[in-house]
Motif scaffolding. Structure first.
Motif, PDB file in Angstrom:
ATOM      1  N   ASN A   1       0.733  -1.393  -0.003  1.00  0.00           N
ATOM      2  CA  ASN A   1      -0.104  -0.081   0.120  1.00  0.00           C
ATOM      3  C   ASN A   1       0.909   1.294  -0.081  1.00  0.00           C
ATOM      4  OD1 ASN A   1      -1.968   2.243   1.403  1.00  0.00           O
ATOM      5  ND2 ASN A   1      -3.166   0.652   0.779  1.00  0.00           N
ATOM      6  N   ALA A   2       0.370   2.422  -0.573  1.00  0.00           N
ATOM      7  CA  ALA A   2       1.016   3.667  -0.538  1.00  0.00           C
ATOM      8  C   ALA A   2       1.239   4.145   0.678  1.00  0.00           C
ATOM      9  CB  ALA A   2       0.299   4.606  -1.613  1.00  0.00           C
ATOM     10  N   ARG A   3       0.541   3.665   1.710  1.00  0.00           N
ATOM     11  CA  ARG A   3       0.889   3.950   3.152  1.00  0.00           C
ATOM     12  C   ARG A   3       2.058   3.299   3.726  1.00  0.00           C
ATOM     13  NH1 ARG A   3      -4.164   4.152   1.919  1.00  0.00           N
ATOM     14  NH2 ARG A   3      -5.504   5.904   2.301  1.00  0.00           N
ATOM     15  N   ASP A   4       2.490   2.241   3.184  1.00  0.00           N
ATOM     16  CA  ASP A   4       3.614   1.441   3.767  1.00  0.00           C
ATOM     17  C   ASP A   4       4.940   1.954   3.645  1.00  0.00           C
ATOM     18  OD1 ASP A   4       1.486  -0.404   4.470  1.00  0.00           O
ATOM     19  OD2 ASP A   4       1.996  -1.698   2.527  1.00  0.00           O
ATOM     20  N   ARG A   5       5.471   1.780   4.538  1.00  0.00           N
ATOM     21  CA  ARG A   5       7.006   2.107   4.607  1.00  0.00           C
ATOM     22  C   ARG A   5       7.661   0.778   4.060  1.00  0.00           C
ATOM     23  NH1 ARG A   5       8.973   4.662  10.363  1.00  0.00           N
ATOM     24  NH2 ARG A   5       7.522   6.483  10.185  1.00  0.00           N
ATOM     25  N   ILE A   6       8.542   0.972   2.671  1.00  0.00           N
ATOM     26  CA  ILE A   6       9.120  -0.067   2.052  1.00  0.00           C
ATOM     27  C   ILE A   6      10.594  -0.041   2.371  1.00  0.00           C
ATOM     28  CG2 ILE A   6       9.379  -0.856  -0.421  1.00  0.00           C
ATOM     29  CD1 ILE A   6       6.984   0.704  -1.102  1.00  0.00           C
ATOM     30  N   LYS A   7      11.172  -1.354   2.631  1.00  0.00           N
ATOM     31  CA  LYS A   7      12.368  -1.558   2.805  1.00  0.00           C
ATOM     32  C   LYS A   7      13.186  -2.719   1.765  1.00  0.00           C
ATOM     33  CE  LYS A   7      15.844  -2.440   6.732  1.00  0.00           C
ATOM     34  NZ  LYS A   7      16.427  -3.420   6.235  1.00  0.00           N
ATOM     35  N   VAL A   8      14.209  -2.538   1.472  1.00  0.00           N
ATOM     36  CA  VAL A   8      14.762  -3.512   0.401  1.00  0.00           C
ATOM     37  C   VAL A   8      15.698  -4.121   1.467  1.00  0.00           C
ATOM     38  CG1 VAL A   8      16.344  -3.768  -1.591  1.00  0.00           C
ATOM     39  CG2 VAL A   8      14.718  -1.839  -1.624  1.00  0.00           C
ATOM     40  N   GLY A   9      15.587  -5.352   1.208  1.00  0.00           N
ATOM     41  CA  GLY A   9      16.703  -6.367   2.070  1.00  0.00           C
ATOM     42  C   GLY A   9      16.566  -6.271   3.553  1.00  0.00           C
ATOM     43  N   GLY A  10      17.397  -7.220   4.235  1.00  0.00           N
ATOM     44  CA  GLY A  10      17.245  -7.105   5.490  1.00  0.00           C
ATOM     45  C   GLY A  10      16.022  -8.173   6.088  1.00  0.00           C
ATOM     46  N   GLU A  11      16.057  -8.269   7.399  1.00  0.00           N
ATOM     47  CA  GLU A  11      14.892  -8.984   8.138  1.00  0.00           C
ATOM     48  C   GLU A  11      13.857  -8.053   8.085  1.00  0.00           C
ATOM     49  OE1 GLU A  11      15.372 -12.057   9.160  1.00  0.00           O
ATOM     50  OE2 GLU A  11      17.415 -12.053   8.349  1.00  0.00           O
ATOM     51  N   PRO A  12      12.363  -8.737   8.356  1.00  0.00           N
ATOM     52  CA  PRO A  12      11.523  -8.354   8.025  1.00  0.00           C
ATOM     53  C   PRO A  12      11.014  -7.390   9.529  1.00  0.00           C
ATOM     54  CG  PRO A  12      10.978 -10.421   7.526  1.00  0.00           C
ATOM     55  CD  PRO A  12      12.270 -10.369   7.740  1.00  0.00           C
ATOM     56  N   ARG A  13      10.660  -6.311   9.422  1.00  0.00           N
ATOM     57  CA  ARG A  13      10.396  -5.541  10.608  1.00  0.00           C
ATOM     58  C   ARG A  13       8.906  -5.015  10.722  1.00  0.00           C
ATOM     59  NH1 ARG A  13      14.534  -0.541  10.196  1.00  0.00           N
ATOM     60  NH2 ARG A  13      13.337  -0.064  11.947  1.00  0.00           N
ATOM     61  N   GLU A  14       8.323  -4.778  11.971  1.00  0.00           N
ATOM     62  CA  GLU A  14       7.089  -4.492  12.157  1.00  0.00           C
ATOM     63  C   GLU A  14       6.795  -3.076  11.453  1.00  0.00           C
ATOM     64  OE1 GLU A  14       3.748  -3.686  15.682  1.00  0.00           O
ATOM     65  OE2 GLU A  14       5.819  -4.668  16.039  1.00  0.00           O
ATOM     66  N   GLY A  15       5.849  -2.931  10.773  1.00  0.00           N
ATOM     67  CA  GLY A  15       5.587  -1.361  10.322  1.00  0.00           C
ATOM     68  C   GLY A  15       6.234  -1.086   8.993  1.00  0.00           C
ATOM     69  N   TYR A  16       7.004  -2.023   8.520  1.00  0.00           N
ATOM     70  CA  TYR A  16       7.679  -2.133   7.073  1.00  0.00           C
ATOM     71  C   TYR A  16       6.997  -3.099   6.152  1.00  0.00           C
ATOM     72  CZ  TYR A  16      11.103   1.445   9.096  1.00  0.00           C
ATOM     73  OH  TYR A  16      11.664   2.460   9.575  1.00  0.00           O
ATOM     74  N   ALA A  17       7.357  -2.608   4.910  1.00  0.00           N
ATOM     75  CA  ALA A  17       6.956  -3.657   3.801  1.00  0.00           C
ATOM     76  C   ALA A  17       8.250  -4.075   3.235  1.00  0.00           C
ATOM     77  CB  ALA A  17       6.085  -3.332   2.728  1.00  0.00           C
ATOM     78  N   THR A  18       8.819  -5.302   3.599  1.00  0.00           N
ATOM     79  CA  THR A  18      10.135  -5.645   2.881  1.00  0.00           C
ATOM     80  C   THR A  18      10.025  -6.446   1.544  1.00  0.00           C
ATOM     81  OG1 THR A  18      10.795  -5.856   5.373  1.00  0.00           O
ATOM     82  CG2 THR A  18      12.281  -6.829   3.856  1.00  0.00           C
ATOM     83  N   VAL A  19      10.868  -6.032   0.592  1.00  0.00           N
ATOM     84  CA  VAL A  19      11.267  -6.656  -0.610  1.00  0.00           C
ATOM     85  C   VAL A  19      12.498  -7.168  -0.624  1.00  0.00           C
ATOM     86  CG1 VAL A  19       9.386  -5.512  -1.840  1.00  0.00           C
ATOM     87  CG2 VAL A  19      11.706  -4.593  -1.686  1.00  0.00           C
ATOM     88  N   ASP A  20      12.638  -8.565  -1.099  1.00  0.00           N
ATOM     89  CA  ASP A  20      14.127  -8.999  -1.112  1.00  0.00           C
ATOM     90  C   ASP A  20      14.910  -8.466  -2.123  1.00  0.00           C
ATOM     91  OD1 ASP A  20      13.524 -10.838   1.070  1.00  0.00           O
ATOM     92  OD2 ASP A  20      12.686 -12.336  -0.652  1.00  0.00           O
ATOM     93  N   ALA A  21      16.431  -8.190  -1.873  1.00  0.00           N
ATOM     94  CA  ALA A  21      17.156  -7.523  -3.103  1.00  0.00           C
ATOM     95  C   ALA A  21      17.708  -8.812  -3.821  1.00  0.00           C
ATOM     96  CB  ALA A  21      18.293  -6.818  -2.189  1.00  0.00           C
ATOM     97  N   ILE A  22      18.284  -8.154  -5.053  1.00  0.00           N
ATOM     98  CA  ILE A  22      19.056  -9.157  -5.578  1.00  0.00           C
ATOM     99  C   ILE A  22      20.505  -9.403  -5.346  1.00  0.00           C
ATOM    100  CG2 ILE A  22      19.569  -9.728  -8.131  1.00  0.00           C
ATOM    101  CD1 ILE A  22      17.039  -8.550  -8.906  1.00  0.00           C
ATOM    102  N   SER A  23      21.063 -10.279  -5.082  1.00  0.00           N
ATOM    103  CA  SER A  23      22.551 -10.416  -4.749  1.00  0.00           C
ATOM    104  C   SER A  23      23.433  -9.804  -5.868  1.00  0.00           C
ATOM    105  CB  SER A  23      22.872 -11.672  -4.467  1.00  0.00           C
ATOM    106  OG  SER A  23      24.303 -11.937  -4.308  1.00  0.00           O
ATOM    107  N   GLY A  24      24.257  -8.861  -5.640  1.00  0.00           N
ATOM    108  CA  GLY A  24      25.102  -8.302  -6.529  1.00  0.00           C
ATOM    109  C   GLY A  24      24.797  -7.081  -7.390  1.00  0.00           C
ATOM    110  N   ALA A  25      23.417  -6.601  -6.756  1.00  0.00           N
ATOM    111  CA  ALA A  25      22.878  -5.574  -7.589  1.00  0.00           C
ATOM    112  C   ALA A  25      21.895  -4.593  -6.345  1.00  0.00           C
ATOM    113  CB  ALA A  25      21.719  -5.936  -8.891  1.00  0.00           C
ATOM    114  N   THR A  26      22.637  -4.382  -5.389  1.00  0.00           N
ATOM    115  CA  THR A  26      21.853  -3.722  -4.233  1.00  0.00           C
ATOM    116  C   THR A  26      21.538  -2.367  -4.281  1.00  0.00           C
ATOM    117  OG1 THR A  26      23.021  -5.415  -2.678  1.00  0.00           O
ATOM    118  CG2 THR A  26      22.073  -3.418  -1.583  1.00  0.00           C
TER     119      THR A  26
END
Length: 425
Positions: A40-65
Protein backbone atom coordinates in the motif's frame (compact mmCIF):
# COMPACT_ATOMS: atom_id res chain seq x y z
CA UNK A 1 -3.17 0.98 -8.04
CA UNK A 2 -6.58 0.02 -6.84
CA UNK A 3 -8.85 2.56 -5.19
CA UNK A 4 -7.47 1.77 -1.74
CA UNK A 5 -3.92 2.77 -2.78
CA UNK A 6 -2.66 -0.81 -3.03
CA UNK A 7 -0.30 -1.83 -5.84
CA UNK A 8 -2.11 -4.07 -8.30
CA UNK A 9 0.91 -4.63 -10.52
CA UNK A 10 4.33 -3.27 -11.53
CA UNK A 11 6.08 -3.45 -14.88
CA UNK A 12 9.43 -1.99 -15.90
CA UNK A 13 9.06 -0.25 -19.24
CA UNK A 14 12.72 0.58 -19.88
CA UNK A 15 16.06 0.46 -18.07
CA UNK A 16 19.76 1.02 -18.78
CA UNK A 17 21.37 -0.75 -15.85
CA UNK A 18 24.75 -2.31 -16.85
CA UNK A 19 24.80 -4.59 -13.78
CA UNK A 20 21.91 -6.51 -15.33
CA UNK A 21 24.20 -7.46 -18.21
CA UNK A 22 26.57 -9.20 -15.83
CA UNK A 23 24.76 -12.21 -14.49
CA UNK A 24 21.45 -10.67 -13.37
CA UNK A 25 18.71 -11.70 -15.76
CA UNK A 26 15.61 -9.84 -16.89
CA UNK A 27 13.60 -12.49 -15.07
CA UNK A 28 15.42 -11.60 -11.84
CA UNK A 29 14.41 -8.00 -12.42
CA UNK A 30 10.78 -8.94 -13.15
CA UNK A 31 10.66 -11.09 -10.00
CA UNK A 32 12.02 -8.20 -7.95
CA UNK A 33 9.40 -5.66 -9.02
CA UNK A 34 6.64 -8.29 -8.71
CA UNK A 35 7.18 -8.17 -4.94
CA UNK A 36 5.54 -4.73 -4.86
CA UNK A 37 2.16 -6.21 -5.70
CA UNK A 38 -0.06 -5.86 -2.61
CA UNK A 39 2.00 -3.07 -0.99
CA UNK A 40 0.00 0.00 0.00
CA UNK A 41 1.07 3.57 -0.65
CA UNK A 42 0.95 4.18 3.10
CA UNK A 43 3.50 1.40 3.80
CA UNK A 44 7.15 1.99 4.55
CA UNK A 45 9.10 0.00 2.02
CA UNK A 46 12.51 -1.49 2.85
CA UNK A 47 14.84 -3.32 0.45
CA UNK A 48 16.61 -6.32 1.96
CA UNK A 49 17.26 -7.24 5.57
CA UNK A 50 15.04 -8.92 8.11
CA UNK A 51 11.29 -8.20 8.16
CA UNK A 52 10.37 -5.41 10.58
CA UNK A 53 7.07 -4.38 12.07
CA UNK A 54 5.59 -1.44 10.24
CA UNK A 55 7.65 -2.08 7.11
CA UNK A 56 6.92 -3.83 3.83
CA UNK A 57 10.17 -5.68 3.00
CA UNK A 58 11.19 -6.71 -0.50
CA UNK A 59 14.13 -9.04 -1.14
CA UNK A 60 17.13 -7.55 -2.95
CA UNK A 61 18.98 -9.19 -5.83
CA UNK A 62 22.45 -10.34 -4.80
CA UNK A 63 25.13 -8.33 -6.57
CA UNK A 64 22.77 -5.50 -7.51
CA UNK A 65 21.89 -3.90 -4.18
CA UNK A 66 22.40 -0.30 -5.27
CA UNK A 67 20.39 -0.86 -8.43
CA UNK A 68 17.56 -2.31 -6.38
CA UNK A 69 17.57 0.70 -4.05
CA UNK A 70 17.32 3.06 -7.01
CA UNK A 71 14.43 1.06 -8.45
CA UNK A 72 12.75 1.06 -5.06
CA UNK A 73 13.03 4.83 -4.82
CA UNK A 74 11.64 5.21 -8.35
CA UNK A 75 8.65 2.97 -7.60
CA UNK A 76 8.06 4.59 -4.21
CA UNK A 77 8.09 8.10 -5.63
CA UNK A 78 5.76 7.14 -8.46
CA UNK A 79 3.45 5.30 -6.07
CA UNK A 80 3.10 8.31 -3.81
CA UNK A 81 2.57 10.75 -6.66
CA UNK A 82 -0.14 8.67 -8.32
CA UNK A 83 -1.91 7.92 -5.02
CA UNK A 84 -1.84 11.58 -3.98
CA UNK A 85 -3.12 12.72 -7.38
CA UNK A 86 -6.16 10.46 -6.96
CA UNK A 87 -6.81 11.63 -3.40
CA UNK A 88 -6.02 8.21 -1.94
CA UNK A 89 -3.76 9.61 0.78
CA UNK A 90 -2.58 12.87 2.25
CA UNK A 91 0.88 13.99 3.28
CA UNK A 92 0.56 12.52 6.78
CA UNK A 93 0.02 9.05 5.34
CA UNK A 94 3.07 9.05 3.08
CA UNK A 95 5.59 6.27 3.74
CA UNK A 96 8.97 7.19 5.24
CA UNK A 97 10.98 6.42 2.10
CA UNK A 98 8.69 8.59 0.04
CA UNK A 99 8.81 11.35 2.64
CA UNK A 100 12.56 11.57 2.13
CA UNK A 101 12.02 11.81 -1.72
CA UNK A 102 9.12 14.59 -1.61
CA UNK A 103 11.39 16.41 0.94
CA UNK A 104 13.95 16.57 -1.89
CA UNK A 105 16.59 14.24 -0.36
CA UNK A 106 18.71 12.88 -3.24
CA UNK A 107 18.72 9.11 -3.63
CA UNK A 108 22.49 8.97 -3.19
CA UNK A 109 22.18 10.48 0.29
CA UNK A 110 19.62 7.84 1.24
CA UNK A 111 21.98 5.13 0.02
CA UNK A 112 24.86 6.55 2.09
CA UNK A 113 22.63 6.63 5.18
CA UNK A 114 21.88 2.94 4.67
CA UNK A 115 25.54 1.88 4.82
CA UNK A 116 27.27 3.53 7.82
CA UNK A 117 29.07 0.33 8.88
CA UNK A 118 30.53 -0.41 5.46
CA UNK A 119 31.56 3.19 4.91
CA UNK A 120 33.14 3.45 8.36
CA UNK A 121 35.16 0.24 8.00
CA UNK A 122 36.38 1.19 4.53
CA UNK A 123 37.45 4.69 5.61
CA UNK A 124 39.38 3.26 8.58
CA UNK A 125 41.00 0.63 6.35
CA UNK A 126 42.10 3.25 3.84
CA UNK A 127 43.52 5.30 6.70
CA UNK A 128 45.51 2.26 7.83
CA UNK A 129 46.81 1.74 4.29
CA UNK A 130 47.89 5.38 4.16
CA UNK A 131 49.93 4.86 7.32
CA UNK A 132 51.46 1.70 5.83
CA UNK A 133 52.55 3.68 2.78
CA UNK A 134 53.89 6.60 4.80
CA UNK A 135 55.90 4.34 7.09
CA UNK A 136 56.93 1.82 4.44
CA UNK A 137 60.64 2.22 5.26
CA UNK A 138 60.06 1.10 8.84
CA UNK A 139 58.01 -1.91 7.73
CA UNK A 140 60.57 -2.84 5.07
CA UNK A 141 63.23 -3.01 7.78
CA UNK A 142 61.04 -5.51 9.66
CA UNK A 143 60.19 -8.13 6.98
CA UNK A 144 58.14 -10.43 9.21
CA UNK A 145 55.95 -7.55 10.37
CA UNK A 146 55.53 -6.35 6.79
CA UNK A 147 54.54 -9.84 5.61
CA UNK A 148 51.94 -10.16 8.37
CA UNK A 149 50.53 -6.68 7.68
CA UNK A 150 50.43 -7.21 3.93
CA UNK A 151 48.85 -10.67 4.02
CA UNK A 152 46.28 -9.49 6.56
CA UNK A 153 45.36 -6.57 4.36
CA UNK A 154 45.06 -8.78 1.27
CA UNK A 155 42.67 -11.09 3.13
CA UNK A 156 40.63 -8.04 4.21
CA UNK A 157 40.55 -6.83 0.59
CA UNK A 158 39.24 -10.12 -0.75
CA UNK A 159 36.65 -10.75 1.96
CA UNK A 160 35.41 -7.30 2.97
CA UNK A 161 36.03 -5.07 -0.04
CA UNK A 162 35.34 -7.83 -2.52
CA UNK A 163 32.87 -10.49 -1.43
CA UNK A 164 31.09 -8.56 1.32
CA UNK A 165 30.69 -5.03 -0.08
CA UNK A 166 31.14 -5.98 -3.79
CA UNK A 167 33.38 -2.94 -4.22
CA UNK A 168 35.51 -4.33 -7.04
CA UNK A 169 36.53 -1.52 -9.36
CA UNK A 170 36.22 -2.16 -13.09
CA UNK A 171 37.28 -0.68 -16.38
CA UNK A 172 33.56 -0.04 -16.94
CA UNK A 173 33.74 2.55 -14.17
CA UNK A 174 36.46 4.32 -16.16
CA UNK A 175 34.51 4.17 -19.41
CA UNK A 176 31.37 5.43 -17.68
CA UNK A 177 33.31 8.35 -16.22
CA UNK A 178 34.73 9.25 -19.63
CA UNK A 179 31.26 9.04 -21.18
CA UNK A 180 29.91 11.35 -18.47
CA UNK A 181 32.67 13.89 -19.10
CA UNK A 182 31.86 13.85 -22.80
CA UNK A 183 28.11 14.21 -22.37
CA UNK A 184 26.17 14.95 -19.18
CA UNK A 185 28.43 14.81 -16.12
CA UNK A 186 26.65 14.68 -12.77
CA UNK A 187 28.25 13.81 -9.45
CA UNK A 188 25.03 12.08 -8.38
CA UNK A 189 25.74 9.35 -10.94
CA UNK A 190 28.90 8.33 -9.08
CA UNK A 191 27.78 9.12 -5.53
CA UNK A 192 25.04 6.52 -5.80
CA UNK A 193 27.51 3.78 -4.71
CA UNK A 194 29.41 5.01 -1.63
CA UNK A 195 31.95 2.18 -1.55
CA UNK A 196 33.00 2.67 -5.17
CA UNK A 197 33.02 6.45 -4.79
CA UNK A 198 35.28 6.36 -1.71
CA UNK A 199 37.59 3.82 -3.33
CA UNK A 200 37.88 5.81 -6.54
CA UNK A 201 38.57 8.98 -4.56
CA UNK A 202 41.38 7.24 -2.68
CA UNK A 203 42.76 5.73 -5.87
CA UNK A 204 42.82 9.17 -7.54
CA UNK A 205 44.94 10.54 -4.70
CA UNK A 206 47.31 7.58 -4.56
CA UNK A 207 47.80 7.66 -8.33
CA UNK A 208 49.35 11.11 -7.96
CA UNK A 209 51.42 10.23 -4.89
CA UNK A 210 52.46 6.60 -5.35
CA UNK A 211 51.26 5.44 -8.74
CA UNK A 212 49.13 2.57 -9.98
CA UNK A 213 50.61 0.01 -7.63
CA UNK A 214 48.68 1.00 -4.50
CA UNK A 215 45.35 -0.11 -5.93
CA UNK A 216 46.66 -3.05 -7.94
CA UNK A 217 48.84 -4.32 -5.12
CA UNK A 218 46.64 -3.67 -2.08
CA UNK A 219 43.00 -2.84 -2.91
CA UNK A 220 41.99 -4.96 -5.91
CA UNK A 221 40.07 -8.02 -4.60
CA UNK A 222 40.83 -10.20 -7.62
CA UNK A 223 44.48 -9.18 -7.58
CA UNK A 224 44.67 -9.94 -3.85
CA UNK A 225 43.04 -13.34 -4.43
CA UNK A 226 45.65 -14.20 -7.07
CA UNK A 227 48.50 -13.16 -4.82
CA UNK A 228 47.26 -15.15 -1.83
CA UNK A 229 46.86 -18.23 -4.02
CA UNK A 230 50.41 -17.80 -5.31
CA UNK A 231 51.77 -17.48 -1.76
CA UNK A 232 50.08 -20.70 -0.71
CA UNK A 233 51.49 -22.43 -3.78
CA UNK A 234 55.01 -21.27 -2.94
CA UNK A 235 54.69 -22.59 0.61
CA UNK A 236 53.97 -26.00 -0.92
CA UNK A 237 57.07 -25.61 -3.13
CA UNK A 238 55.10 -25.39 -6.37
CA UNK A 239 57.55 -24.63 -9.14
CA UNK A 240 57.02 -21.20 -10.69
CA UNK A 241 56.82 -20.66 -14.43
CA UNK A 242 57.97 -17.46 -16.11
CA UNK A 243 57.77 -16.35 -19.72
CA UNK A 244 60.96 -15.45 -21.61
CA UNK A 245 61.89 -11.79 -21.24
CA UNK A 246 61.18 -10.95 -24.88
CA UNK A 247 57.68 -12.46 -24.64
CA UNK A 248 57.04 -10.86 -21.27
CA UNK A 249 57.86 -7.38 -22.57
CA UNK A 250 55.57 -7.80 -25.58
CA UNK A 251 52.68 -9.10 -23.51
CA UNK A 252 52.85 -6.01 -21.29
CA UNK A 253 51.32 -4.07 -24.17
CA UNK A 254 48.35 -6.41 -24.51
CA UNK A 255 46.34 -4.85 -21.68
CA UNK A 256 46.71 -1.40 -23.27
CA UNK A 257 45.44 -2.77 -26.58
CA UNK A 258 42.44 -4.28 -24.77
CA UNK A 259 41.77 -0.93 -23.07
CA UNK A 260 41.84 0.95 -26.38
CA UNK A 261 39.48 -1.56 -28.00
CA UNK A 262 37.01 -1.30 -25.12
CA UNK A 263 37.19 2.48 -25.24
CA UNK A 264 36.47 2.45 -28.97
CA UNK A 265 33.49 0.16 -28.50
CA UNK A 266 32.16 2.33 -25.65
CA UNK A 267 32.06 5.36 -27.93
CA UNK A 268 29.53 3.48 -30.05
CA UNK A 269 27.71 1.59 -27.29
CA UNK A 270 28.49 1.40 -23.59
CA UNK A 271 26.20 -1.63 -23.38
CA UNK A 272 28.40 -3.48 -25.87
CA UNK A 273 31.53 -2.40 -24.00
CA UNK A 274 30.08 -3.91 -20.81
CA UNK A 275 29.71 -7.25 -22.58
CA UNK A 276 33.23 -7.19 -24.01
CA UNK A 277 34.61 -6.11 -20.62
CA UNK A 278 33.91 -9.67 -19.47
CA UNK A 279 37.61 -10.14 -20.16
CA UNK A 280 37.69 -8.93 -16.57
CA UNK A 281 36.87 -11.94 -14.36
CA UNK A 282 35.88 -9.57 -11.56
CA UNK A 283 32.12 -10.01 -11.85
CA UNK A 284 32.38 -13.79 -11.80
CA UNK A 285 34.97 -14.19 -9.04
CA UNK A 286 34.09 -11.21 -6.84
CA UNK A 287 30.78 -9.47 -7.55
CA UNK A 288 28.77 -12.65 -8.20
CA UNK A 289 30.97 -14.85 -5.97
CA UNK A 290 31.42 -17.57 -8.63
CA UNK A 291 27.64 -17.95 -9.09
CA UNK A 292 27.59 -17.84 -12.90
CA UNK A 293 27.30 -19.92 -16.03
CA UNK A 294 30.02 -22.52 -16.51
CA UNK A 295 31.83 -20.63 -19.32
CA UNK A 296 32.41 -17.54 -17.16
CA UNK A 297 33.31 -19.75 -14.23
CA UNK A 298 35.84 -21.73 -16.27
CA UNK A 299 37.55 -18.53 -17.44
CA UNK A 300 37.87 -17.06 -13.93
CA UNK A 301 39.09 -20.33 -12.42
CA UNK A 302 41.60 -20.78 -15.24
CA UNK A 303 43.15 -17.39 -14.48
CA UNK A 304 43.32 -18.25 -10.79
CA UNK A 305 44.90 -21.60 -11.67
CA UNK A 306 47.59 -19.82 -13.70
CA UNK A 307 48.34 -17.63 -10.68
CA UNK A 308 49.47 -20.78 -8.88
CA UNK A 309 52.60 -20.91 -11.08
CA UNK A 310 52.84 -17.30 -12.27
CA UNK A 311 52.25 -14.45 -9.84
CA UNK A 312 49.35 -12.22 -10.95
CA UNK A 313 49.43 -13.31 -14.60
CA UNK A 314 46.13 -11.60 -15.38
CA UNK A 315 47.21 -8.31 -13.79
CA UNK A 316 50.48 -8.19 -15.70
CA UNK A 317 49.19 -8.95 -19.17
CA UNK A 318 45.40 -8.72 -19.54
CA UNK A 319 43.89 -6.21 -17.10
CA UNK A 320 42.44 -3.16 -18.89
CA UNK A 321 41.73 -1.49 -15.55
CA UNK A 322 45.41 -1.68 -14.65
CA UNK A 323 46.24 -0.14 -18.02
CA UNK A 324 43.73 2.65 -17.43
CA UNK A 325 45.27 3.42 -14.03
CA UNK A 326 48.80 3.39 -15.41
CA UNK A 327 48.08 6.25 -17.85
CA UNK A 328 47.36 9.01 -15.28
CA UNK A 329 49.87 7.46 -12.86
CA UNK A 330 52.66 8.66 -15.14
CA UNK A 331 52.05 12.11 -13.62
CA UNK A 332 52.79 10.93 -10.06
CA UNK A 333 54.56 13.52 -7.96
CA UNK A 334 57.01 11.40 -5.95
CA UNK A 335 59.24 8.32 -6.23
CA UNK A 336 58.84 6.66 -2.85
CA UNK A 337 60.66 3.43 -3.68
CA UNK A 338 64.33 3.74 -2.77
CA UNK A 339 67.12 2.70 -5.11
CA UNK A 340 70.93 2.72 -4.94
CA UNK A 341 73.42 3.72 -7.61
CA UNK A 342 74.57 0.09 -7.71
CA UNK A 343 71.06 -1.16 -8.62
CA UNK A 344 71.34 -2.82 -12.01
CA UNK A 345 74.98 -1.75 -12.28
CA UNK A 346 75.95 -4.51 -11.56
CA UNK A 347 73.49 -5.76 -8.89
CA UNK A 348 70.50 -7.71 -10.24
CA UNK A 349 69.09 -9.10 -7.00
CA UNK A 350 65.91 -6.98 -6.91
CA UNK A 351 65.32 -7.45 -10.65
CA UNK A 352 65.54 -11.22 -10.24
CA UNK A 353 63.37 -11.28 -7.15
CA UNK A 354 60.58 -9.00 -8.46
CA UNK A 355 57.81 -11.48 -9.18
CA UNK A 356 55.77 -9.08 -11.31
CA UNK A 357 59.00 -8.29 -13.21
CA UNK A 358 58.63 -4.52 -12.90
CA UNK A 359 62.38 -3.89 -12.37
CA UNK A 360 64.54 -3.62 -15.46
CA UNK A 361 68.02 -5.09 -15.87
CA UNK A 362 69.41 -1.56 -15.55
CA UNK A 363 67.85 -1.21 -12.11
CA UNK A 364 64.94 1.17 -12.78
CA UNK A 365 61.48 0.38 -11.41
CA UNK A 366 58.75 0.59 -14.05
CA UNK A 367 56.07 2.42 -12.07
CA UNK A 368 53.49 1.55 -14.75
CA UNK A 369 53.88 -2.14 -13.87
CA UNK A 370 54.87 -2.01 -10.19
CA UNK A 371 52.29 -3.44 -7.76
CA UNK A 372 53.90 -1.87 -4.71
CA UNK A 373 54.46 -5.11 -2.82
CA UNK A 374 57.58 -3.54 -1.19
CA UNK A 375 59.66 -6.71 -1.67
CA UNK A 376 62.44 -4.68 -3.29
CA UNK A 377 62.43 -2.33 -0.30
CA UNK A 378 62.95 -5.26 2.05
CA UNK A 379 66.05 -6.15 0.04
CA UNK A 380 67.12 -2.49 -0.02
CA UNK A 381 67.36 -2.44 3.78
CA UNK A 382 68.75 -5.98 4.20
CA UNK A 383 72.50 -5.82 4.88
CA UNK A 384 72.80 -9.54 4.15
CA UNK A 385 71.19 -9.43 0.67
CA UNK A 386 71.90 -5.95 -0.69
CA UNK A 387 75.56 -6.01 -1.91
CA UNK A 388 76.38 -2.35 -1.11
CA UNK A 389 74.98 -2.75 2.40
CA UNK A 390 76.71 -6.11 2.81
CA UNK A 391 80.05 -4.56 1.87
CA UNK A 392 79.56 -1.74 4.34
CA UNK A 393 78.60 -4.24 7.03
CA UNK A 394 81.72 -6.31 6.33
CA UNK A 395 83.89 -3.18 6.51
CA UNK A 396 82.27 -2.27 9.82
CA UNK A 397 82.77 -5.77 11.11
CA UNK A 398 86.42 -5.72 10.02
CA UNK A 399 86.86 -2.38 11.73
CA UNK A 400 85.24 -3.67 14.90
CA UNK A 401 87.37 -6.80 14.79
CA UNK A 402 90.50 -4.73 14.25
CA UNK A 403 89.66 -2.59 17.26
CA UNK A 404 88.96 -5.68 19.32
CA UNK A 405 92.35 -7.15 18.33
CA UNK A 406 94.06 -3.87 19.15
CA UNK A 407 92.38 -3.76 22.54
CA UNK A 408 93.36 -7.38 23.16
CA UNK A 409 97.00 -6.56 22.30
CA UNK A 410 96.97 -3.54 24.61
CA UNK A 411 95.59 -5.64 27.42
CA UNK A 412 98.21 -8.31 26.71
CA UNK A 413 101.03 -5.77 26.86
CA UNK A 414 99.67 -4.35 30.10
CA UNK A 415 99.49 -7.82 31.56
CA UNK A 416 103.09 -8.49 30.53
CA UNK A 417 104.20 -5.23 32.11
CA UNK A 418 102.48 -6.15 35.36
CA UNK A 419 104.12 -9.58 35.33
CA UNK A 420 107.53 -8.01 34.78
CA UNK A 421 106.95 -5.60 37.67
CA UNK A 422 105.94 -8.49 39.90
CA UNK A 423 109.10 -10.44 38.98
CA UNK A 424 111.26 -7.36 39.66
CA UNK A 425 109.77 -6.92 43.12
Amino acid sequence: LDMQGTVAGVRIVHHEEPILLAGVSEQNLADFVAQYRGINARDRIKVGGEPREGYATVDAISGATITMMVINQTITKTLEQVAASRGLLDGSAVGQAAQDVDAGVPIWQLVWKEQPFRIGVLVVALGVLTLILLFQDFLAQHPRLLLAVRDGYLVFTVIFIGWYTLAQLSVINVLTFVQALMHDFRWETFLIDPMLFILWGFVAITLLLWGRGVYCGWLCPFGALQELINQVARKFKVRQWELPEVVHERLWALKYVILLLLFGVSLQSLESAVRYAEIEPFKTAITLRFQREWSYLFYALALLAISVVNRKFYCKYLCPLGAALAIPARQRLFDWLRRRKECGKPCQICANECEVRAISATGEINANECHYCLDCQVTYWNDSKCPPLAQRRKRREKGVRARELAEEMVLSFRAMDKNEESVGD
